[in-house]
Design a protein around this motif. Structure first.
Motif, mmCIF file in Angstrom:
data_model
loop_
_atom_site.group_PDB
_atom_site.id
_atom_site.type_symbol
_atom_site.label_atom_id
_atom_site.label_comp_id
_atom_site.label_asym_id
_atom_site.label_seq_id
_atom_site.Cartn_x
_atom_site.Cartn_y
_atom_site.Cartn_z
ATOM 1 N N LYS A 174 -9.620 -3.214 -8.804
ATOM 2 C CA LYS A 174 -10.599 -3.062 -9.594
ATOM 3 C C LYS A 174 -10.631 -5.129 -9.054
ATOM 4 O O LYS A 174 -11.344 -5.426 -8.921
ATOM 5 C CB LYS A 174 -10.625 -3.390 -10.353
ATOM 6 C CG LYS A 174 -11.079 -1.776 -11.113
ATOM 7 C CD LYS A 174 -11.181 -1.394 -12.985
ATOM 8 C CE LYS A 174 -11.593 -0.328 -12.835
ATOM 9 N NZ LYS A 174 -12.660 0.511 -12.773
ATOM 10 N N ASP A 175 -9.386 -5.961 -8.671
ATOM 11 C CA ASP A 175 -9.897 -7.001 -8.036
ATOM 12 C C ASP A 175 -10.239 -6.901 -6.893
ATOM 13 O O ASP A 175 -9.571 -6.559 -5.474
ATOM 14 C CB ASP A 175 -8.459 -7.717 -8.032
ATOM 15 C CG ASP A 175 -8.439 -8.529 -8.336
ATOM 16 O OD1 ASP A 175 -9.054 -9.691 -6.928
ATOM 17 O OD2 ASP A 175 -7.861 -9.369 -8.641
ATOM 18 N N PRO A 176 -10.822 -7.577 -6.622
ATOM 19 C CA PRO A 176 -11.012 -7.527 -5.090
ATOM 20 C C PRO A 176 -9.971 -7.633 -3.610
ATOM 21 O O PRO A 176 -9.722 -7.357 -2.878
ATOM 22 C CB PRO A 176 -12.335 -8.213 -4.500
ATOM 23 C CG PRO A 176 -13.335 -8.414 -5.646
ATOM 24 C CD PRO A 176 -11.702 -8.286 -7.520
ATOM 25 N N LEU A 177 -8.936 -8.791 -4.124
ATOM 26 C CA LEU A 177 -7.837 -9.461 -3.498
ATOM 27 C C LEU A 177 -6.898 -8.035 -3.678
ATOM 28 O O LEU A 177 -5.955 -7.801 -2.712
ATOM 29 C CB LEU A 177 -7.045 -10.913 -4.622
ATOM 30 C CG LEU A 177 -7.706 -11.774 -4.257
ATOM 31 C CD1 LEU A 177 -6.952 -11.908 -4.748
ATOM 32 C CD2 LEU A 177 -8.872 -12.079 -3.287
ATOM 33 N N ALA A 178 -7.075 -6.884 -4.332
ATOM 34 C CA ALA A 178 -6.610 -5.834 -3.875
ATOM 35 C C ALA A 178 -6.178 -4.572 -4.873
ATOM 36 O O ALA A 178 -6.119 -3.290 -4.666
ATOM 37 C CB ALA A 178 -4.797 -6.061 -5.416
ATOM 38 N N ALA A 179 -7.884 -4.242 -3.342
ATOM 39 C CA ALA A 179 -8.575 -3.026 -3.650
ATOM 40 C C ALA A 179 -8.343 -2.576 -3.154
ATOM 41 O O ALA A 179 -8.805 -0.709 -2.938
ATOM 42 C CB ALA A 179 -10.331 -3.504 -2.546
ATOM 43 N N GLU A 180 -7.051 -2.304 -2.442
ATOM 44 C CA GLU A 180 -6.694 -1.603 -1.169
ATOM 45 C C GLU A 180 -5.858 -0.695 -2.144
ATOM 46 O O GLU A 180 -5.126 0.561 -1.396
ATOM 47 C CB GLU A 180 -6.006 -1.926 0.445
ATOM 48 C CG GLU A 180 -6.992 -1.962 1.235
ATOM 49 C CD GLU A 180 -6.260 -2.587 2.274
ATOM 50 O OE1 GLU A 180 -6.647 -2.563 3.133
ATOM 51 O OE2 GLU A 180 -5.955 -4.359 2.682
ATOM 52 N N PHE A 181 -5.140 -1.026 -3.159
ATOM 53 C CA PHE A 181 -4.568 -0.115 -3.998
ATOM 54 C C PHE A 181 -5.081 0.622 -4.265
ATOM 55 O O PHE A 181 -3.796 1.773 -4.512
ATOM 56 C CB PHE A 181 -3.959 -1.306 -4.977
ATOM 57 C CG PHE A 181 -3.493 -2.782 -4.418
ATOM 58 C CD1 PHE A 181 -2.971 -2.546 -3.995
ATOM 59 C CD2 PHE A 181 -2.888 -3.638 -5.939
ATOM 60 C CE1 PHE A 181 -1.678 -3.334 -3.760
ATOM 61 C CE2 PHE A 181 -1.391 -3.720 -5.901
ATOM 62 C CZ PHE A 181 -1.475 -3.849 -4.647
ATOM 63 N N GLN A 182 -6.500 1.080 -4.126
ATOM 64 C CA GLN A 182 -6.640 1.643 -4.719
ATOM 65 C C GLN A 182 -7.070 3.015 -3.754
ATOM 66 O O GLN A 182 -7.186 4.514 -4.371
ATOM 67 C CB GLN A 182 -8.511 2.179 -4.769
ATOM 68 C CG GLN A 182 -9.728 2.894 -4.784
ATOM 69 C CD GLN A 182 -9.260 3.697 -6.892
ATOM 70 O OE1 GLN A 182 -8.965 2.797 -7.336
ATOM 71 N NE2 GLN A 182 -8.961 4.790 -6.986
ATOM 72 N N ASN A 183 -6.421 3.584 -2.138
ATOM 73 C CA ASN A 183 -6.034 4.077 -1.397
ATOM 74 C C ASN A 183 -4.836 5.305 -2.046
ATOM 75 O O ASN A 183 -5.075 6.141 -1.824
ATOM 76 C CB ASN A 183 -5.694 3.612 -0.158
ATOM 77 C CG ASN A 183 -6.797 2.908 0.424
ATOM 78 O OD1 ASN A 183 -7.494 3.090 0.449
ATOM 79 N ND2 ASN A 183 -6.317 1.850 1.838
ATOM 80 N N ILE A 184 -4.408 4.307 -2.970
ATOM 81 C CA ILE A 184 -2.863 5.400 -3.222
ATOM 82 C C ILE A 184 -3.732 6.146 -4.189
ATOM 83 O O ILE A 184 -2.650 7.672 -4.432
ATOM 84 C CB ILE A 184 -1.203 4.387 -3.685
ATOM 85 C CG1 ILE A 184 -0.457 5.500 -4.141
ATOM 86 C CG2 ILE A 184 -1.440 3.738 -4.663
ATOM 87 C CD1 ILE A 184 0.240 6.779 -2.121
ATOM 88 N N VAL A 185 -4.080 5.420 -4.812
ATOM 89 C CA VAL A 185 -4.944 5.933 -6.141
ATOM 90 C C VAL A 185 -5.010 7.379 -6.254
ATOM 91 O O VAL A 185 -5.575 8.513 -6.710
ATOM 92 C CB VAL A 185 -5.586 5.657 -6.850
ATOM 93 C CG1 VAL A 185 -5.689 6.096 -8.718
ATOM 94 C CG2 VAL A 185 -5.210 4.420 -7.820
ATOM 95 N N ASP A 186 -6.867 7.130 -5.051
ATOM 96 C CA ASP A 186 -7.026 8.453 -4.502
ATOM 97 C C ASP A 186 -6.355 9.196 -4.138
ATOM 98 O O ASP A 186 -6.432 10.723 -4.045
ATOM 99 C CB ASP A 186 -8.636 7.728 -3.445
ATOM 100 C CG ASP A 186 -9.492 6.981 -3.785
ATOM 101 O OD1 ASP A 186 -9.483 6.935 -5.136
ATOM 102 O OD2 ASP A 186 -9.797 6.104 -3.450
ATOM 103 N N TYR A 187 -5.797 8.760 -2.802
ATOM 104 C CA TYR A 187 -4.832 10.463 -2.117
ATOM 105 C C TYR A 187 -4.149 11.182 -2.941
ATOM 106 O O TYR A 187 -4.276 12.615 -3.006
ATOM 107 C CB TYR A 187 -3.400 9.276 -1.409
ATOM 108 C CG TYR A 187 -2.400 10.571 -0.291
ATOM 109 C CD1 TYR A 187 -2.766 11.024 0.203
ATOM 110 C CD2 TYR A 187 -1.117 10.501 -1.796
ATOM 111 C CE1 TYR A 187 -1.490 12.576 0.778
ATOM 112 C CE2 TYR A 187 -0.190 10.987 -1.273
ATOM 113 C CZ TYR A 187 -0.279 11.948 -0.104
ATOM 114 O OH TYR A 187 1.041 12.573 -0.338
ATOM 115 N N LEU A 188 -2.864 9.972 -4.673
ATOM 116 C CA LEU A 188 -2.345 11.299 -5.470
ATOM 117 C C LEU A 188 -3.622 11.947 -5.893
ATOM 118 O O LEU A 188 -3.274 13.286 -6.258
ATOM 119 C CB LEU A 188 -2.036 9.981 -5.790
ATOM 120 C CG LEU A 188 -0.551 9.485 -5.157
ATOM 121 C CD1 LEU A 188 0.014 8.885 -6.619
ATOM 122 C CD2 LEU A 188 0.201 10.975 -5.098
#
Length: 337
Positions: free
Chosen positions: A107-121
């Motif tokens: 949810k932090d713009p600096l780490a927004a790409e972390f959502q990629n692994i959440v979406d994949y799983l």
């Protein structure tokens, strides 16, 4: 027909089958890079199989009923691997959404790409038809009802709130602050030089008045991050004599960073701090964010001892760490059950 040549770098580390999945119309099954800069080779934090030392993914010798408590990335990865091996998998998560701490960090713009692994799983949970229950807090009774042959605790860890800050108005931990960002006031004090560093930059860029402090020196600043990312954070927060070739490399002027500072009492006016020379001052705040040590959420482990034949702990519940440790510990256990 729009390109003669397409080059991919790190994405082929996180998922070597990326191009094939696109060509086969399976784009939703691509494990997208999260931009963490932790390895970009061996190891890749989100792709256990890329390591030459990875345990092989083989069908289980005996199909078992597996219960996983906790729906963060460690729990979901364990569920994915167990299901691929042929086990009957049940996953329980007490929050209304999956992803745990990683989803909060995203949810932090600096780490927004972390959502990629959440979406994949999350997509894998649906594809593999795993029995996922959210808003469901596990207890001994629920474990007895499901009656699993193997139980995996993926309950994560919680940030420690010092006694003097417990239940005080305006105080929240780092994860709560990310999940409830709208509640963060204008004057922000962040206690914790490690994970708090990136949050300080992000909030300052939003226009907040931010002070970051901790007991240690510069060596502790963003010490969780990879070398490349940490250097970027240093350039953002400190006056470092380097050539700033790109605008995004410029120092953020807002955050004040205080090293070798101890916290004292809290008053309605703010938090008292003492520097290394013994000088005491007051830091006023609207919101105090605690971003310090974490404690494993393992209270339930002893409660169900003897109730299930096989019991395991993975991710932060086993040892507080990063995404790589969460994903890899999940695989090391799930491939042996």
């Amino acid at each position: 027909g729009k390109a003669d040549l397409i080059y991919m770098g790190r994405q082929l580390t996180s998922d070597p089958e990326t191009v094939n999945k696109y060509a086969q119309g399976r784009a939703d099954e691509i494990r997208k890079c999260i931009g963490c800069l932790e390895g970009c080779g061996t190891p890749c934090p989100i792709n256990y199989d890329i390591s030459p030392e990875a345990l092989p993914l083989t069908p289980a010798e005996k199909k078992k009923k597996v219960l996983i408590i906790g729906g963060g990335v460690a729990g979901m990865e364990a569920a994915r691997v167990c299901a691929l091996r042929g086990h009957e998998v049940h996953l329980m998560e007490k929050r209304p959404e999956l992803g745990g701490t990683v989803a909060a960090l995203a949810k932090d713009p600096l780490a927004a790409e972390f959502q990629n692994i959440v979406d994949y799983l999350g997509g894998q949970m649906r594809k593999l038809d795993i029995d996922v229950r959210v808003c469901k807090e596990a207890d001994a009774g629920e474990v007895a009802r499901i009656n699993p042959e193997a139980l995996i605790f993926a309950t994560g860890a919680s940030l420690r709130i010092p006694d003097m800050a417990q239940d005080k108005p305006g105080v929240m931990d780092h994860v709560e602050a990310l999940r409830n960002r709208i509640a963060i006031g204008q004057r922000v004090v962040i206690w914790g030089l490690m994970y708090g560093a990136e949050l300080a930059i992000s909030l300052a860029q939003e226009g907040k008045d931010v002070t970051l402090f901790g007991e240690a020196g510069e060596d502790a600043l963003a010490s969780h991050a990879s070398n490349q990312r940490r250097w970027w954070i240093f350039r953002k927060l400190l006056d470092i004599n380097v050539v700033r070739a790109y605008p995004e490399a410029q120092k953020v002027q807002n955050p004040k960073v205080l090293f070798y500072v101890r916290a004292g009492d809290m008053t309605p006016e703010g938090i008292e701090i003492t520097d290394k020379d013994g000088k005491t001052s007051l830091l006023p705040f609207d919101t105090l964010i605690i971003s310090r040590g974490r404690e494993k959420n393992e209270a339930m482990v002893d409660e169900i001892k003897g109730q299930v034949q096989e019991v395991y702990k993975i991710g932060d519940c086993d040892a507080a760490g990063n995404i790589l440790k969460a994903i890899w510990s999940a695989n090391e256990i799930a491939r042996k059950i």
